[in-house]
Each structure stands twice: as C-alpha cells, then as structure tokens.
Scaffold this active site. Structure first.
Site, short mmCIF file in Angstrom:
data_model
loop_
_atom_site.label_atom_id
_atom_site.label_comp_id
_atom_site.label_asym_id
_atom_site.label_seq_id
_atom_site.Cartn_x
_atom_site.Cartn_y
_atom_site.Cartn_z
N HIS A 121 1.03 -1.57 -0.29
CA HIS A 121 0.10 0.30 -0.33
C HIS A 121 0.91 0.97 0.00
O HIS A 121 2.04 1.75 0.39
CB HIS A 121 -0.82 -0.04 1.06
CG HIS A 121 -1.95 0.73 1.89
ND1 HIS A 121 -1.59 2.66 1.72
CD2 HIS A 121 -2.93 0.79 1.14
CE1 HIS A 121 -2.67 2.99 1.48
NE2 HIS A 121 -3.57 2.18 1.07
N ASP A 198 3.68 -4.13 7.67
CA ASP A 198 1.99 -3.14 7.90
C ASP A 198 1.29 -4.61 8.10
O ASP A 198 0.87 -4.83 7.33
CB ASP A 198 2.16 -2.91 6.65
CG ASP A 198 0.95 -2.05 5.82
OD1 ASP A 198 -0.33 -2.52 7.38
OD2 ASP A 198 0.82 -1.92 4.88
N GLN A 201 -4.45 -5.06 7.16
CA GLN A 201 -5.25 -5.72 6.71
C GLN A 201 -5.29 -7.37 7.22
O GLN A 201 -6.18 -7.98 7.18
CB GLN A 201 -5.87 -6.36 5.51
CG GLN A 201 -5.03 -4.75 4.55
CD GLN A 201 -7.02 -4.16 4.22
OE1 GLN A 201 -7.70 -4.92 4.68
NE2 GLN A 201 -6.35 -2.88 4.15
N LYS A 224 -10.22 0.06 10.83
CA LYS A 224 -10.69 -1.53 9.79
C LYS A 224 -11.13 -2.49 10.76
O LYS A 224 -11.42 -3.70 10.43
CB LYS A 224 -9.69 -1.58 9.48
CG LYS A 224 -9.53 -1.29 7.82
CD LYS A 224 -8.42 -1.29 7.24
CE LYS A 224 -6.98 -0.13 6.14
NZ LYS A 224 -8.14 -0.15 5.17
N CYS A 362 -4.86 2.57 -3.47
CA CYS A 362 -3.61 3.14 -2.95
C CYS A 362 -2.41 2.03 -3.19
O CYS A 362 -1.28 1.89 -2.47
CB CYS A 362 -3.87 3.40 -1.48
SG CYS A 362 -4.92 4.64 -1.17
#
Ligand code: 7TS
Length: 408
Positions: A121, A198, A201, A224, A362
């Site tokens: 991302h 990261d 997700q 999220k 993104c």
C-alpha cells in the site's frame, strides 16, 4: 459463528441504499462499528469526557483509566511484552511514518538498502521512498510470482548484509496474499536488518502475535477492526523505541522543559505529543473486547469460507477475472469484468445497494504490475453472509447485461 446474528449488532447495516437493502462489501477500506463500540464512545462523551494524564479531578482520572486501560487491551490482543511497546497513533500510515522518520532516517546511509515488495500500500512505500531520497539508501523490491505471492528464495536473494530495514505488508489489500512474515523476519534478522510489518489488513481478521512473528515494528488501524477512525497502533520492541527520537514535540510528551532544552517522558508517551485520541482509544478497546468475544479464529474461518464461495460463484461469470493467489488468501476478491470499466462496475452495483471499491486501492505500482489501470474489489468481514455474495453475483450479471447492451 452466526453472521446473521452478528449483523444485528451493526445498526448501519439495517438500511436501504438506492431502494435496495445495503450490501456492504468494502470493509478493507473501513469496517462498520457494532453497537457496543458506538455506546462505549458515547458513554465517554456523555459521562466522563476529560483530558488524560493531568487532571487530579475525578472525570480526568476516569478518562486516564479508560485510555490506559485500552492500551493494556491492545497489548494483550497482539501479545506485546509491555504497554511501553504500544503507541497510539492516528492509524497505520502515521505508525509507519514514525518508524521511517525516526528509526530509518537515523540508521540508514547511502551504503544501505531498504527492502519492500511491489504489492505494498502507498503507506508502506512512500515513507521508504522518502527515507531513500533523504539518506541516499537504495530501495529494493522482492519480486512477485505471477499469482501475487512471494517466494522465500527471492526474499533470501533480495535481503543482504547491507539491508537495514525490511518492511512488508502482512496481508495484501488488493491480492489477498498472506505473506510469510515470521520467515521473512528471520531472514531480515540474520542479515542484521529490522523487520517492519504493515498489519492493516491482518489484525482485523486473524490472531496476531507480535512475539511469535518476532517483528521489530507492527502497525495497524482501528477503523478496519470495528473501532472509530483516527486511532491506530504502532507496536515496537522496547529496546528500539527507547533509542528513538520522537517526531512530534509539544505537550504531553515531555518530562522537564527549560528555556533551551527539554527531556522526554518515558515510553510510550514520548511518541504521543499533544492531547491524545482518547475517545478513539476507548473505542478501540471496546472493539477488541467485541472481536475477542467472537474469536479471531472464527472470524478468519468465516471469511475464508466467504472468499472461497465468492471465487467459485463469481468465476462462473463470463469475462470475470480475479487477481491474487487461488488458495491461502484473505477475505477479499479484487476483480475486473471484461469490457466494463471498474468504476462503471462499482457505480452500477451501487445502484443495486451494493458497496464495493473501485480504483487503484492505493497501490499504483501493483496496478502496473497487474497491467491494469484499476480494479473493483469486494471485501468481507464478520457481518457478511453468502447471501451478500449472491447479491454481488446477481448485480454483476445485471451490470454485464446493461453494459453489453450499451456498448454491444
Ligand atoms: N496498509 C494497508 C495494507 C492498507 O490496506 C491500508 C488502507 C493502509 C495501510 C492505510 O491505512 P490508514 O488507516 O492509515 O489509512 N487500505 C485501504 C484500502 O484498501 N481501501 O481504502 C483504504
């Protein structure tokens, strides 16, 4: 896990959009909030709204307890050793920027390398481009396989003793790839590099254990995972965070201030300059309680089932292409329909009350790698059902018929 019962806890889902019951398939962008979270945030504003860490008055004490109590919930949730390792931030983007601006700018020189992947991302790509630009370090990419996965063999070839930082997404927001973080971390450490993850997700959808991953930094966003917008977390190993300089200076983060110099508070507060995100943190604590009451393993299993069902069902549509691995994938399907622009797909689906995202998500370098300008994406969460996917299937059939008629 009963998704139909869980749906009842999300008031926003009980509405019609464009004359159809809402089918929300955009949770990778942001998830909805259950009533427990909404009420906990409202309770803070209604009954104990105050600033933290300063007031000796009663409401101030409640607010501090709520804010610091949320930190302990996060610590347990990701299995950090200490609350000193849990820094509240505005989200994943801010968390990754702290690592890039504070750790990497201090430690990288023109001799060094930073290793990432082409599936990142922008939030885990541009901060490293900037570090490379300022320090002269070389930005290197682990190549992708045709199905959007990475091979450890390639990781081994890309990371060298010159590598100072490796930063990889846990789960891809486009491909649904689940990256082998623990193995990449071992290779980074063998070469003397730090490992940044990261987790935007992964954290909402699967059990994350930062000690098991052994990563040095791990970033994620509350919004999220059923929490409010504006709150996120940077986890970092204490020994690294201790040596890092804050990047925001002002109130809250100081110990003593003189006219010409100052000292910082201890961890984690030295990284939390200014009035913190009190309601957001309290909301994140409530979201963690909620997700744990259902069980991350159950959520992951449910989303796996939905992704498999979606791929099997949608693949029956003539001209449907999806991107990413066939198996071991997260609960999202990024796709295109032949001869229909993904923005048209998303607009047509919206007219049937179905919310999907269209665009580059993104991840412009990844779009280039996929040789597309954009895609549509349906992403699932604990409140989605097979019926939602049936609605998507029916919506796509109608979309194809409509555009086939317009262009045909
Ligand atoms: N990293 C990943 C893997 C993401 O998916 C996102 C947001 C971010 C970082 C940035 O998170 P933020 O909370 O700081 O904005 N992803 C998406 C998406 O896929 N659609 O909208 C936002």
């Amino acid at each position: 896990m009963n998704a139909k019962e869980i749906r009842e806890l999300f008031p926003i889902l009980d509405q019609e959009v464009n004359g159809h019951p809402l089918v929300y398939l955009d949770s990778a962008a942001t998830s909805h909030k259950p009533i427990q979270v909404i009420e906990e945030v409202a309770k803070y504003y209604r009954s104990y709204n105050s600033n933290v860490h300063r007031g000796v008055h009663t409401l101030g004490t409640y607010a501090t307890d709520g804010y610091e109590g949320a930190r302990e919930k996060v610590r347990k949730f990701i299995h950090a050793k200490s609350t000193k390792e849990v820094i509240f931030t505005r989200g994943t983007t801010t968390a990754l920027n702290i690592v890039a601006s504070s750790y990497a700018r201090q430690h990288c020189t023109a001799e060094d390398e930073i290793v990432i992947t082409p599936m990142e991302h922008h939030s885990n790509l541009i901060p490293w481009q900037q570090v490379a630009r300022v320090t002269g370090a070389t930005l290197k990419y682990i190549p992708l396989q045709p199905d959007g996965t990475i091979l450890l063999e390639d990781v081994r070839k890309t990371i060298t003793p010159k590598t100072k930082v490796v930063s990889v997404m846990h789960v891809s927001n486009v491909l649904g790839t689940v990256n082998p973080i623990a193995d990449i971390t071992k290779l980074a450490h063998q070469n003397g590099a730090i490992m940044v993850v990261d987790g935007a997700q992964s954290t909402p959808h699967m059990k994350v254990d930062v000690q098991e991953l052994d990563c040095d930094f791990f970033a994620f966003s509350g919004h999220k995972m059923c929490a409010p917008t504006g709150i996120g977390v940077l986890y970092g190993k204490q020994e690294l965070l201790e040596k890092m300089e804050p990047i925001e200076f002002g109130g809250e983060m100081i110990d003593f201030v003189e006219l010409h110099e100052s000292t910082w508070k201890e961890l984690p507060w030295k990284f939390e300059g200014g009035t913190p995100i009190i309601a957001g943190a309290i909301g994140l604590g409530a979201a963690i309680d909620f997700l744990e009451s259902i069980g991350l393993d159950n959520i992951q299993k449910h989303e796996h089932m939905l992704a498999e069902y979606a791929i099997e069902k949608l693949s029956k549509i003539d001209g449907f292409t999806y991107y990413g691995p066939q198996t071991n994938r997260a609960g999202l399907v990024t796709f295109n329909l032949d001869d229909v622009h993904p923005h048209d797909v998303a607009t047509a689906l919206d007219s049937y009350g179905i919310a999907v995202r269209a665009g580059h998500h993104c991840a412009q370098p990844l779009m280039k790698w996929l040789q597309v300008t954009a895609t549509a994406r349906a992403s699932f969460y604990l409140y989605n059902t097979e019926e939602d996917i049936d609605s998507l299937y029916n919506g796509l059939i109608k979309t194809k018929e409509y555009f086939g008629h317009v262009y045909g």
